[in-house]
Design a protein around this motif. Structure first.
Motif, PDB file in Angstrom:
ATOM      1  N   ILE A 174      -7.462  -6.969  -2.993  1.00  0.00           N
ATOM      2  CA  ILE A 174      -8.700  -6.205  -3.185  1.00  0.00           C
ATOM      3  C   ILE A 174      -8.394  -4.757  -3.552  1.00  0.00           C
ATOM      4  O   ILE A 174      -8.912  -4.223  -4.537  1.00  0.00           O
ATOM      5  N   ASP A 175      -7.535  -4.129  -2.760  1.00  0.00           N
ATOM      6  CA  ASP A 175      -7.118  -2.743  -3.021  1.00  0.00           C
ATOM      7  C   ASP A 175      -5.843  -2.460  -2.228  1.00  0.00           C
ATOM      8  O   ASP A 175      -5.438  -3.272  -1.386  1.00  0.00           O
ATOM      9  N   PHE A 176      -5.219  -1.326  -2.487  1.00  0.00           N
ATOM     10  CA  PHE A 176      -4.019  -0.950  -1.731  1.00  0.00           C
ATOM     11  C   PHE A 176      -3.729   0.532  -1.935  1.00  0.00           C
ATOM     12  O   PHE A 176      -4.235   1.154  -2.871  1.00  0.00           O
ATOM     13  N   LYS A 177      -2.883   1.046  -1.057  1.00  0.00           N
ATOM     14  CA  LYS A 177      -2.487   2.462  -1.094  1.00  0.00           C
ATOM     15  C   LYS A 177      -0.983   2.556  -1.316  1.00  0.00           C
ATOM     16  O   LYS A 177      -0.208   1.845  -0.659  1.00  0.00           O
ATOM     17  N   CYS A 198      -2.735  -2.592   2.424  1.00  0.00           N
ATOM     18  CA  CYS A 198      -3.417  -3.375   1.389  1.00  0.00           C
ATOM     19  C   CYS A 198      -4.618  -4.089   2.005  1.00  0.00           C
ATOM     20  O   CYS A 198      -4.608  -4.382   3.200  1.00  0.00           O
ATOM     21  N   ARG A 199      -5.621  -4.394   1.188  1.00  0.00           N
ATOM     22  CA  ARG A 199      -6.642  -5.353   1.627  1.00  0.00           C
ATOM     23  C   ARG A 199      -6.346  -6.689   0.971  1.00  0.00           C
ATOM     24  O   ARG A 199      -6.286  -6.779  -0.268  1.00  0.00           O
ATOM     25  N   PHE A 200      -6.131  -7.687   1.818  1.00  0.00           N
ATOM     26  CA  PHE A 200      -5.893  -9.053   1.355  1.00  0.00           C
ATOM     27  C   PHE A 200      -7.050  -9.921   1.841  1.00  0.00           C
ATOM     28  O   PHE A 200      -7.296  -9.989   3.051  1.00  0.00           O
TER      29      PHE A 200
HETATM   30  P1  TMP Z   1     -10.269   2.869   1.930  1.00  0.00           P
HETATM   31  O1  TMP Z   1     -11.246   1.927   1.308  1.00  0.00           O
HETATM   32  O2  TMP Z   1     -10.488   3.080   3.390  1.00  0.00           O
HETATM   33  O3  TMP Z   1     -10.191   4.170   1.179  1.00  0.00           O
HETATM   34  O4  TMP Z   1      -8.830   2.191   1.817  1.00  0.00           O
HETATM   35  C1  TMP Z   1      -8.293   1.820   0.577  1.00  0.00           C
HETATM   36  C2  TMP Z   1      -6.955   1.135   0.768  1.00  0.00           C
HETATM   37  O5  TMP Z   1      -5.988   2.040   1.261  1.00  0.00           O
HETATM   38  C3  TMP Z   1      -6.982  -0.027   1.769  1.00  0.00           C
HETATM   39  O6  TMP Z   1      -6.194  -1.072   1.240  1.00  0.00           O
HETATM   40  C4  TMP Z   1      -6.351   0.519   3.010  1.00  0.00           C
HETATM   41  C5  TMP Z   1      -5.422   1.589   2.487  1.00  0.00           C
HETATM   42  N1  TMP Z   1      -5.325   2.746   3.371  1.00  0.00           N
HETATM   43  C6  TMP Z   1      -4.094   3.139   3.859  1.00  0.00           C
HETATM   44  O7  TMP Z   1      -3.074   2.495   3.598  1.00  0.00           O
HETATM   45  N2  TMP Z   1      -4.032   4.245   4.653  1.00  0.00           N
HETATM   46  C7  TMP Z   1      -5.112   4.997   4.969  1.00  0.00           C
HETATM   47  O8  TMP Z   1      -4.988   5.984   5.691  1.00  0.00           O
HETATM   48  C8  TMP Z   1      -6.388   4.583   4.437  1.00  0.00           C
HETATM   49  C9  TMP Z   1      -7.632   5.366   4.755  1.00  0.00           C
HETATM   50  C10 TMP Z   1      -6.435   3.465   3.644  1.00  0.00           C
END
Ligand code: TMP
Length: 240
Positions: A174-177, A198-200
């Motif tokens: 879905i998304d990741f950082k 990550c969102r899985f």
């Molecule tokens: P968000 O939707 O909360 O902005 O998160 C986006 C993605 O980033 C999600 O996969 C979780 C990840 N994330 C981190 O790894 N560290 C963080 O501090 C935050 C807020 C999100």
């Protein structure tokens, strides 16, 4: 390679010096935090899973031409990585609306985005990692134009590789950082790629109102089954 003195302790990892000035050892903890450290807990076995998974992802990405900090796994929790200077940007790539994107823009979680998108946060806990744009990053001297262009290129390359890989495991990315660092003048992928970052979602559940999260959202949102979700992810990856 031996661990020398601890040089840093973050929320999920400790970092130790080694006898090679170019290398450090990261040691993954079971500690979990959310909402900039406001929520604290432990996820049993998380450190071992995140260490192994992140290393496997970095190895795969290296093969696809993405330079990373990964050097060598030493044990269940410890890995040698290149000692980089972290670029103070959290780089978030999104395929489907969720989390803060859904909240900020009023888009239901599970809405597929017209194109994969990228955003930057200024990595600064005191300020709560505020969202910034490329011009802000340049104005604040967080990175150069060339570095930001390279970070964007690599972040989308990582998305292409990970999306395809997880699809084959029945998981939608879905998304990741991501975080990047500088190593002898080169931008390399650093930090970790894990269910913490990550969102899985179980494949095919993202376009419904009841998606099944296999990631840290189970901890953030008190959904239960946190350890099981981490175990399930590593089981599917190891099964490949
Ligand atoms: P968000 O939707 O909360 O902005 O998160 C986006 C993605 O980033 C999600 O996969 C979780 C990840 N994330 C981190 O790894 N560290 C963080 O501090 C935050 C807020 C999100």
């Amino acid at each position: 390679m031996q661990k020398l003195e601890q040089i840093y302790e973050g929320k999920a990892k400790k970092v130790f010096a080694t006898d090679n000035p170019d290398y450090v050892i990261v040691s993954y903890k079971d500690d979990a935090t959310a909402f900039n450290g406001l929520k604290k807990g432990t996820i049993a076995g998380k450190g071992v899973i995140n260490n192994k998974m992140s290393n496997m992802m970095m190895e795969m990405l290296e093969k696809k031409g993405v330079p990373t900090h990964y050097v060598e796994q030493l044990s269940d929790r410890d890995t040698v990585v290149k000692k980089v200077e972290i670029v103070p940007l959290e780089v978030i790539v999104r395929n489907v609306a969720a989390g803060s994107f859904s909240k900020r823009y009023g888009v239901a979680e599970g809405t597929e985005l017209a194109i994969p998108t990228i955003e930057f946060s200024y990595k600064n806990d005191e300020l709560g990692d505020p969202l910034i744009n490329t011009y802000h990053a340049l104005a604040l001297r967080l990175a150069t134009k060339e570095e930001i262009d390279e970070i964007k290129r690599l972040a989308f390359a990582v998305n292409d590789a990970l999306k395809e890989f997880f699809k084959s495991l029945g998981i939608d990315l879905i998304d990741f950082k991501l975080e990047f660092g500088r190593f002898h003048g080169q931008i390399v992928l650093a930090d970790e790629i894990s269910p913490d970052t990550c969102r899985f979602w179980e494949a095919g559940t993202w376009d419904t109102t009841k998606h099944v999260s296999l990631d840290k959202d189970r901890f953030r949102r008190d959904l239960g089954g946190v350890e099981d979700a981490y175990q399930e992810i590593i089981k599917r990856i190891m099964g490949k």
